[in-house]
Motif scaffolding. Structure first.
Motif, PDB file in Angstrom:
ATOM      1  N   PRO A 163       0.835  -1.209   0.000  1.00  0.00           N
ATOM      2  CA  PRO A 163       0.000   0.000   0.000  1.00  0.00           C
ATOM      3  C   PRO A 163       0.865   1.253   0.000  1.00  0.00           C
ATOM      4  N   ILE A 164       0.346   2.319  -0.607  1.00  0.00           N
ATOM      5  CA  ILE A 164       1.009   3.624  -0.580  1.00  0.00           C
ATOM      6  C   ILE A 164       0.087   4.590   0.157  1.00  0.00           C
ATOM      7  N   ARG A 165       0.591   5.192   1.225  1.00  0.00           N
ATOM      8  CA  ARG A 165      -0.191   6.125   2.027  1.00  0.00           C
ATOM      9  C   ARG A 165       0.457   7.500   1.986  1.00  0.00           C
ATOM     10  N   TYR A 166      -0.349   8.520   2.295  1.00  0.00           N
ATOM     11  CA  TYR A 166       0.122   9.904   2.246  1.00  0.00           C
ATOM     12  C   TYR A 166      -0.176  10.580   3.577  1.00  0.00           C
ATOM     13  N   VAL A 167       0.623  11.568   3.923  1.00  0.00           N
ATOM     14  CA  VAL A 167       0.416  12.329   5.159  1.00  0.00           C
ATOM     15  C   VAL A 167       0.719  13.803   4.897  1.00  0.00           C
ATOM     16  N   LEU A 168       0.122  14.653   5.737  1.00  0.00           N
ATOM     17  CA  LEU A 168       0.538  16.048   5.815  1.00  0.00           C
ATOM     18  C   LEU A 168       1.633  16.127   6.867  1.00  0.00           C
ATOM     19  N   ALA A 169       2.739  16.786   6.541  1.00  0.00           N
ATOM     20  CA  ALA A 169       3.854  16.854   7.482  1.00  0.00           C
ATOM     21  C   ALA A 169       4.453  18.255   7.491  1.00  0.00           C
ATOM     22  N   ALA A 170       4.988  18.631   8.657  1.00  0.00           N
ATOM     23  CA  ALA A 170       5.680  19.911   8.817  1.00  0.00           C
ATOM     24  C   ALA A 170       6.744  19.741   9.884  1.00  0.00           C
ATOM     25  N   ALA A 256       9.922  15.405  11.766  1.00  0.00           N
ATOM     26  CA  ALA A 256       8.711  15.976  11.165  1.00  0.00           C
ATOM     27  C   ALA A 256       7.519  15.547  11.989  1.00  0.00           C
ATOM     28  N   LEU A 257       6.474  16.364  11.973  1.00  0.00           N
ATOM     29  CA  LEU A 257       5.253  16.062  12.716  1.00  0.00           C
ATOM     30  C   LEU A 257       4.088  15.955  11.744  1.00  0.00           C
ATOM     31  N   ARG A 258       3.166  15.053  12.049  1.00  0.00           N
ATOM     32  CA  ARG A 258       1.963  14.935  11.225  1.00  0.00           C
ATOM     33  C   ARG A 258       1.022  16.094  11.524  1.00  0.00           C
ATOM     34  N   VAL A 259       0.384  16.566  10.485  1.00  0.00           N
ATOM     35  CA  VAL A 259      -0.609  17.624  10.605  1.00  0.00           C
ATOM     36  C   VAL A 259      -1.975  17.014  10.289  1.00  0.00           C
ATOM     37  N   LEU A 260      -2.967  17.296  11.133  1.00  0.00           N
ATOM     38  CA  LEU A 260      -4.316  16.743  10.965  1.00  0.00           C
ATOM     39  C   LEU A 260      -4.284  15.231  10.733  1.00  0.00           C
ATOM     40  N   PRO A 261      -3.695  14.464  11.648  1.00  0.00           N
ATOM     41  CA  PRO A 261      -3.522  13.027  11.432  1.00  0.00           C
ATOM     42  C   PRO A 261      -4.839  12.249  11.354  1.00  0.00           C
ATOM     43  N   GLU A 262      -5.924  12.865  11.830  1.00  0.00           N
ATOM     44  CA  GLU A 262      -7.213  12.165  11.764  1.00  0.00           C
ATOM     45  C   GLU A 262      -7.784  12.128  10.347  1.00  0.00           C
ATOM     46  N   TRP A 263      -7.234  12.938   9.455  1.00  0.00           N
ATOM     47  CA  TRP A 263      -7.675  12.965   8.064  1.00  0.00           C
ATOM     48  C   TRP A 263      -6.684  12.202   7.187  1.00  0.00           C
ATOM     49  N   ARG A 264      -7.222  11.453   6.230  1.00  0.00           N
ATOM     50  CA  ARG A 264      -6.370  10.696   5.296  1.00  0.00           C
ATOM     51  C   ARG A 264      -6.264  11.461   3.982  1.00  0.00           C
ATOM     52  N   PRO A 265      -5.080  11.978   3.664  1.00  0.00           N
ATOM     53  CA  PRO A 265      -4.921  12.649   2.370  1.00  0.00           C
ATOM     54  C   PRO A 265      -5.077  11.659   1.218  1.00  0.00           C
ATOM     55  N   VAL A 266      -5.691  12.111   0.147  1.00  0.00           N
ATOM     56  CA  VAL A 266      -5.849  11.292  -1.052  1.00  0.00           C
ATOM     57  C   VAL A 266      -4.734  11.677  -2.013  1.00  0.00           C
TER      58      VAL A 266
END
Length: 310
Positions: A163-170, A256-266
């Protein structure tokens, strides 16, 4: 057709490939008259004229072209059968040509190859990295690793690898200075690092428990390289939407930290890694063991997702 006819087919193929009966005779260590006899016999068996003969050159008829293409496939099957038998006797070997994206090759695949080559020392790997879709046949590629199962021809297979997953990171520094977004809508007010070439605003899409939400963001920086966006993000440049195989280790280490981890970026490039290869009943051992190695080493729970619970 009789077994003898297959010998006539090989003679016909050699005539087409060399452009002459004499050239085919030299390759097959026989006489021009013998080759001519074999081709004539094949034409009689198939009830079709295969070659247009002139004093200056040979040309394929419509029927001859169709027979030639099928004959090439038969020849490839025979060679694959020989390769399989040889592989069973001596183990996987030869040159394995692999295509992968620049991001996946640079950040992950390159690190997997040394152990694979140590396990199979008779396999020589040629890794070609590009972000365009390659033509397996035209570019002589054994396996193409893709984020989407694009199939170029009917005779190709796409085997799921991981699987390939995506995250928001900062970076922590960016969030300390600019605050952490509490909602998808708040992303529009932040410096966003986006994938692309135009630099124009674009829409990020998200999903949570069946609910979809999107936000249009401006590009503080736009690049057609995920590793470049990662570096800019780590230096405090803004919030980036990245695949976890690029940024997973940074999140695990706290860089790096996840941003809005409860949401799954598409993600824009698909949600699964595939190994794409030409369908062959006699799959070369070097291809089979490479794909099996990828499944073994990556699998449904990739190491780059180790930061995620569960």
């Amino acid at each position: 057709m009789q077994p003898r006819d297959f010998s006539d087919i090989w003679a016909f193929v050699r005539v087409v490939e060399t452009g002459s009966f004499s050239g085919a005779a030299r390759q097959m260590d026989t006489t021009k008259a013998s080759i001519s006899k074999q081709v004539a016999r094949l034409e009689k068996t198939l009830h079709a004229r295969l070659l247009n003969r002139s004093t200056r050159k040979l040309g394929l008829t419509e029927a001859g072209n169709a027979i030639f293409q099928n004959a090439l496939r038969m020849l490839e099957e025979a060679r694959a059968l020989e390769a399989t038998a040889a592989g069973l006797r001596a183990g996987p070997g030869g040159t394995l040509r692999v295509s992968a994206s620049l991001a996946f090759g640079n950040t992950y695949l390159g690190g997997l190859l040394p152990d694979f080559m140590a396990r199979y020392p008779d396999i020589r790997v040629v890794l070609s990295m590009t972000d365009r879709y390659v033509d397996l046949v035209e570019e002589n590629i054994d396996v193409a690793l893709r984020m989407a199962p694009r199939i170029d021809m009917l005779s190709a297979v796409a085997r799921p690898i991981a699987p390939i997953r995506y995250v928001l990171a900062a970076s922590p520094a960016y969030l300390d200075k600019n605050g952490t977004p509490a909602s998808i809508a708040e992303l529009a007010a932040h410096r966003c690092l986006t994938f692309g070439t135009s630099g124009a605003p674009l829409t990020w899409q998200f999903e949570r428990e069946g609910v979809q939400q999107s936000v249009r963001v401006d590009s503080a920086m736009c690049a057609n390289s995920s590793p470049a966006l990662r570096l800019a993000m780590l230096r405090g440049g803004g919030i980036a939407l990245l695949p976890t195989y690029v940024v997973g280790e940074d999140i695990g280490s706290g860089a790096a930290l996840r941003v809005l981890p409860e949401w799954r970026p598409v993600g824009a490039f698909g949600d699964r890694l595939y190994a794409v290869y030409l369908e062959n009943r006699f799959l070369p051992p070097k291809v089979r063991v490479f794909i099996d190695y990828l499944v073994e080493q990556i699998g449904e729970r990739p190491g780059w997702d180790g930061f995620q619970p569960g």
